[in-house]
Design an enzyme around this catalytic site. Structure first.
Site, PDB file in Angstrom:
ATOM      1  N   ASP A 297      -2.669   1.213   6.986  1.00  0.00           N
ATOM      2  CA  ASP A 297      -1.855   0.946   5.788  1.00  0.00           C
ATOM      3  C   ASP A 297      -1.404  -0.511   5.757  1.00  0.00           C
ATOM      4  O   ASP A 297      -1.315  -1.114   4.695  1.00  0.00           O
ATOM      5  CB  ASP A 297      -0.617   1.860   5.781  1.00  0.00           C
ATOM      6  CG  ASP A 297      -0.971   3.306   6.026  1.00  0.00           C
ATOM      7  OD1 ASP A 297      -1.169   4.042   5.049  1.00  0.00           O
ATOM      8  OD2 ASP A 297      -1.061   3.687   7.212  1.00  0.00           O
TER       9      ASP A 297
ATOM     10  N   GLU B 123      -1.151  -1.179  -4.966  1.00  0.00           N
ATOM     11  CA  GLU B 123      -2.372  -0.414  -5.203  1.00  0.00           C
ATOM     12  C   GLU B 123      -2.174   0.530  -6.379  1.00  0.00           C
ATOM     13  O   GLU B 123      -1.190   1.262  -6.438  1.00  0.00           O
ATOM     14  CB  GLU B 123      -2.752   0.387  -3.953  1.00  0.00           C
ATOM     15  CG  GLU B 123      -4.048   1.170  -4.123  1.00  0.00           C
ATOM     16  CD  GLU B 123      -4.420   1.953  -2.888  1.00  0.00           C
ATOM     17  OE1 GLU B 123      -4.253   3.191  -2.887  1.00  0.00           O
ATOM     18  OE2 GLU B 123      -4.874   1.313  -1.909  1.00  0.00           O
TER      19      GLU B 123
ATOM     20  N   ASP C 228       0.874  -1.173   0.000  1.00  0.00           N
ATOM     21  CA  ASP C 228       0.000   0.000   0.000  1.00  0.00           C
ATOM     22  C   ASP C 228       0.914   1.226   0.000  1.00  0.00           C
ATOM     23  O   ASP C 228       1.410   1.628   1.054  1.00  0.00           O
ATOM     24  CB  ASP C 228      -0.893  -0.016   1.246  1.00  0.00           C
ATOM     25  CG  ASP C 228      -1.844   1.165   1.271  1.00  0.00           C
ATOM     26  OD1 ASP C 228      -2.467   1.455   0.237  1.00  0.00           O
ATOM     27  OD2 ASP C 228      -1.948   1.809   2.338  1.00  0.00           O
TER      28      ASP C 228
END
Length: 205
Positions: free
Chosen positions: A141, A68, A7
């Site tokens: 996160d 991501e 992430d």
């Protein structure tokens, strides 16, 4: 399949490793955050993220890295930092020959919770349940990184079938074009009679 989820972020870059296959219980092998100082030079921060991700790659040796996909936000500074951290993660993986997959936030949320509009608390709760953890990973996160890994493991079979179908369709189209070209090349040329040649010559005058 062992997947490292990333992430991306400059201050906190979530990382998490999940192992398993679609349709069976998954196992978390590790989760954490690569941190950099907000007041440090951007180059120093990117080097710090690179070193952190390299350590995770060395330790867990994942088969794939799921990152991501960066999407537009109102805060340009935030999206730039996210994009830079994402690029570092993809570079680290590609340098080792590890495949990289990109997933949008809505894809990850839908895969893990069933809703592409789920909030971070819902994602964290489902990650905790799916990986049979005692508590949601902190910070968010880290949970998002695990969700990325879960998303890819679950979506990989469907993506592979789609890629195979596309490849098969392209192959069939190529074979059809080749056969058509062969038929055209082998077709006998129509002979021109003296009368036809005279008529053509007359029209060209």
């Amino acid at each position: 399949m062992r997947v490292l989820g990333v992430d991306p972020g400059l201050t906190r870059c979530g990382v998490g490793v999940v192992e398993g296959v679609a349709g069976r219980p998954l196992t978390m092998l590790g989760v954490g955050v690569v941190r950099t100082a907000a007041d440090a030079d951007i180059g120093v921060r990117l080097v710090g993220i690179e070193r952190g991700i390299e350590e995770w790659l060395d330790r867990f040796e994942p088969e794939l890295v799921a990152v991501e996909r960066v999407f537009a936000q109102h805060n340009v500074r935030t999206v730039m930092g996210t994009a830079q951290a994402s690029a570092v993660a993809m570079l680290c993986a590609s340098r080792r020959g590890i495949p990289v997959a990109l997933h949008t936030p809505s894809e990850v949320k839908a895969a893990v919770t069933g809703s592409g509009r789920a909030d971070k608390a819902q994602v964290g709760a489902m990650v905790t349940r799916l990986l049979r953890l005692s508590a949601p990973p902190k910070p968010a996160d880290a949970a998002d990184a695990l969700a990325l890994a879960i998303c890819h493991i679950w979506r990989a079979p469907a993506q592979n079938r789609l890629q195979q179908a596309v490849a098969q369709n392209r192959l069939q189209q190529a074979v059809a074009r080749h056969q058509a070209a062969q038929q055209q090349a082998s077709a006998p040329q129509q002979a021109t009679t003296p009368h036809q040649a005279s008529a053509v010559k007359g029209r060209t005058r």
